[in-house]
Design a protein around this motif. Structure first.
Motif, mmCIF file in Angstrom:
data_model
loop_
_atom_site.group_PDB
_atom_site.id
_atom_site.type_symbol
_atom_site.label_atom_id
_atom_site.label_comp_id
_atom_site.label_asym_id
_atom_site.label_seq_id
_atom_site.Cartn_x
_atom_site.Cartn_y
_atom_site.Cartn_z
ATOM 1 N N LYS A 47 0.858 -1.141 0.009
ATOM 2 C CA LYS A 47 0.085 -0.113 -0.052
ATOM 3 C C LYS A 47 0.724 1.173 -0.138
ATOM 4 O O LYS A 47 0.516 2.266 -0.652
ATOM 5 C CB LYS A 47 -1.064 -0.198 1.289
ATOM 6 N N HIS A 48 2.186 1.135 0.768
ATOM 7 C CA HIS A 48 2.991 2.483 0.592
ATOM 8 C C HIS A 48 3.752 2.608 -0.686
ATOM 9 O O HIS A 48 3.865 3.716 -1.221
ATOM 10 C CB HIS A 48 3.849 2.295 1.801
ATOM 11 N N VAL A 49 3.936 1.190 -1.182
ATOM 12 C CA VAL A 49 4.824 1.384 -2.610
ATOM 13 C C VAL A 49 3.718 2.031 -3.612
ATOM 14 O O VAL A 49 3.914 3.078 -4.488
ATOM 15 C CB VAL A 49 5.197 0.063 -3.121
ATOM 16 N N GLN A 50 2.558 1.675 -3.632
ATOM 17 C CA GLN A 50 1.518 2.214 -4.416
ATOM 18 C C GLN A 50 1.049 3.615 -4.060
ATOM 19 O O GLN A 50 1.042 4.354 -4.979
ATOM 20 C CB GLN A 50 -0.172 1.426 -4.305
ATOM 21 N N ALA A 51 1.331 3.992 -3.031
ATOM 22 C CA ALA A 51 0.885 5.423 -2.636
ATOM 23 C C ALA A 51 1.931 6.290 -3.563
ATOM 24 O O ALA A 51 1.516 7.521 -3.809
ATOM 25 C CB ALA A 51 1.003 5.768 -1.064
ATOM 26 N N VAL A 52 3.116 5.837 -3.315
ATOM 27 C CA VAL A 52 4.179 6.488 -4.174
ATOM 28 C C VAL A 52 4.326 6.663 -5.616
ATOM 29 O O VAL A 52 4.183 7.843 -6.002
ATOM 30 C CB VAL A 52 5.625 5.952 -3.613
ATOM 31 N N ILE A 53 3.923 5.456 -6.060
ATOM 32 C CA ILE A 53 4.040 5.681 -7.353
ATOM 33 C C ILE A 53 2.496 6.110 -7.947
ATOM 34 O O ILE A 53 2.664 7.200 -8.793
ATOM 35 C CB ILE A 53 3.867 4.005 -7.839
ATOM 36 N N ALA A 54 1.543 6.100 -7.511
ATOM 37 C CA ALA A 54 0.292 6.642 -7.801
ATOM 38 C C ALA A 54 0.267 8.275 -7.812
ATOM 39 O O ALA A 54 -0.187 8.982 -8.425
ATOM 40 C CB ALA A 54 -0.994 6.259 -6.855
ATOM 41 N N ALA A 55 0.802 8.752 -6.517
ATOM 42 C CA ALA A 55 1.017 10.272 -6.503
ATOM 43 C C ALA A 55 1.935 10.725 -7.512
ATOM 44 O O ALA A 55 1.586 11.767 -8.287
ATOM 45 C CB ALA A 55 1.601 10.387 -4.914
ATOM 46 N N LEU A 56 3.067 10.047 -7.913
ATOM 47 C CA LEU A 56 3.971 10.434 -9.069
ATOM 48 C C LEU A 56 3.070 10.406 -10.496
ATOM 49 O O LEU A 56 3.349 11.226 -11.112
ATOM 50 C CB LEU A 56 5.145 9.622 -9.054
ATOM 51 N N ARG A 57 2.650 9.398 -10.685
ATOM 52 C CA ARG A 57 2.060 9.125 -11.725
ATOM 53 C C ARG A 57 0.710 10.011 -11.998
ATOM 54 O O ARG A 57 0.578 10.634 -13.185
ATOM 55 C CB ARG A 57 1.412 7.548 -12.041
ATOM 56 N N SER A 58 0.266 10.372 -11.210
ATOM 57 C CA SER A 58 -1.152 11.325 -11.146
ATOM 58 C C SER A 58 -0.760 12.675 -11.351
ATOM 59 O O SER A 58 -1.582 13.482 -11.925
ATOM 60 C CB SER A 58 -2.017 11.148 -10.239
ATOM 61 N N GLY A 59 0.663 13.143 -11.126
ATOM 62 C CA GLY A 59 1.278 14.456 -10.984
ATOM 63 C C GLY A 59 0.582 15.248 -9.684
ATOM 64 O O GLY A 59 0.786 16.297 -9.769
ATOM 65 N N GLN A 60 0.128 14.383 -8.799
ATOM 66 C CA GLN A 60 0.017 15.077 -7.523
ATOM 67 C C GLN A 60 1.046 15.665 -6.764
ATOM 68 O O GLN A 60 1.158 16.616 -6.277
ATOM 69 C CB GLN A 60 -0.613 13.930 -6.505
ATOM 70 N N THR A 61 2.367 14.961 -7.278
ATOM 71 C CA THR A 61 3.661 15.691 -6.808
ATOM 72 C C THR A 61 4.535 15.070 -7.920
ATOM 73 O O THR A 61 4.386 13.938 -8.645
ATOM 74 C CB THR A 61 4.102 14.936 -5.319
ATOM 75 N N GLU A 62 5.882 15.728 -7.781
ATOM 76 C CA GLU A 62 6.810 15.154 -8.517
ATOM 77 C C GLU A 62 7.843 14.659 -8.041
ATOM 78 O O GLU A 62 8.601 13.763 -8.617
ATOM 79 C CB GLU A 62 7.575 16.548 -9.467
#
Length: 399
Positions: free
Chosen positions: A297-312
């Motif tokens: 769940k933590h790995v998914q949170a990092v990748i999803a935030a980067l993929r979505s553009g929520q953070t760089e």
């Protein structure tokens, strides 16, 4: 606090741009304001969908990554300019980065009204379904007679105007804090950590789980090697030179592609000597195979935030390497020339030797407070990340 200032005019000369530039320099201690120009964004046309273009995706990411947005609008024919309306159309067509985003409206005009009618119209647009911004109520900064309002250095002439602007901006900062408490975290798409799909660069018919994935993939695609030259963005290097360059960088570098397949690390040390303990046989694996299930769940949170553009970028200190080190795992989103997400660049380093070198050379000291090896006052991790993660108008006028 990071804010985005949207210039609501596509004119080369604009008092609204001047106003944002004044805010940017005058209130640097209150927030970091980045100014974005809309003049290069094409007019909205549903039949020619440019949602995925570099310009619009770039604007989407900047809005996502800002704490709030200031829109400086001129007034054309009692309403907002066509260019600004068009940008808002793009931002509510298939993407919705302004949803629940705190927005403040300011505006300059040649005449006494100071864009009052345009601001009223803009509020209605920002409240529309598909846009859904949280516009700061009850505070309008209307700058009339803009031609006389600025001095030759771009500063506002009138003391009362400066004072009112400052009060309004301080209220907006507090408004952002209140709005952030009301906002529900935006659900992000589930990440496929097992890389069951394919992207254009996926090497087919090679088992991702194989210990010799690299050797099988080499046999399949016959990549260049050795003294063969590779044309880069600004330079020409051989494959051997690229390998030597990457190995010499004092970081542990890992590349995970947009399909969540682990494709590379700069193999400059044995696994036991590395902070992340990469192993040659892991290359080619889905990223899920490189982590225990409890960390998914933590790995998914990092990748999803980067993929979505929520953070760089996500930065995370990991305290398990000992008190004599301060190891930071950095996760940076990568994009191709068209602005599309291309994967994650993870780089890991111990920053303590860098800090020690700086202190020794400058004679400065670290003073005050207590050491917190898990978090940092300057760190902003969104969404929450756990320490276990080691994954990868007219030409004669300014408007």
């Amino acid at each position: 606090m990071k804010l985005l200032g949207l210039v609501g005019s596509n004119a080369d000369l604009s008092y609204n741009r001047d106003l944002l530039q004044y805010i940017q320099k005058e209130y640097v201690d209150l927030f970091d304001l980045e100014i974005f120009e809309i003049k290069d964004i094409p007019m909205f046309n549903q039949s020619q969908d440019l949602t995925e273009s570099v310009l619009i995706q770039n604007l989407k990411r900047k809005i996502f990554q800002s704490d709030g947005v200031i829109i400086a609008t001129p007034e054309h024919n009692h309403t907002v300019p066509a260019g600004l309306k068009s940008v808002l159309e793009w931002l509510s067509f298939k993407i919705h980065p302004l949803q629940d985003k705190p927005v403040m409206i300011v505006g300059c005009s040649y005449y006494d009204q100071g864009t009052s009618r345009a601001q009223l119209h803009l509020r209605q647009i920002l409240d529309a379904p598909g846009v859904g911004a949280i516009t700061m109520p009850g505070n309008e900064f209307l700058l009339g007679r803009a031609k006389e309002a600025f001095d030759e250095l771009g500063n506002l002439n009138d003391e009362k105007t400066r004072q009112f602007l400052g009060e309004t901006l301080h209220k907006f900062v507090r408004f952002i804090g209140v709005a952030s408490q009301l906002k529900e975290p935006e659900p992000l798409p589930e990440e496929d950590l097992h890389a069951t799909g394919q992207i254009a660069t996926t090497i087919p018919d090679v088992d991702m789980h194989a210990e010799d994935w690299v050797e099988q993939a080499i046999e399949k695609v016959k990549p260049v090697k050795g003294a063969t030259y590779v044309e880069l963005d600004r330079g020409i290097l051989t494959v051997d030179q690229i390998n030597a360059l990457l190995k010499s960088i004092p970081l542990e570098i890992t590349f995970v592609d947009a399909n969540n397949q682990f494709l590379y690390y700069n193999h400059n040390a044995d696994s036991a000597q590395m902070f992340a303990h990469r192993k040659p046989g892991q290359v080619g694996n889905p990223i899920g195979d490189c982590h225990p299930a409890r960390t998914y769940k933590h790995v998914q949170a990092v990748i999803a935030a980067l993929r979505s553009g929520q953070t760089e970028r996500v930065q995370m200190p990991v305290p398990t390497h000992g008190l004599d080190k301060y190891v930071v795992h950095n996760y940076a989103a990568m994009h191709d020339d068209e602005g599309h997400y291309a994967g994650v660049n993870e780089y890991i380093l111990d920053i303590k030797p860098i800090i020690d070198f700086y202190l020794k050379k400058t004679g400065q000291q670290l003073t005050g407070g207590s050491v917190d090896a898990v978090s940092s006052a300057s760190q902003k991790v969104t969404p929450p990340i756990a320490p276990q993660v080691d994954a990868i108008s007219s030409a004669s006028k300014k408007d």
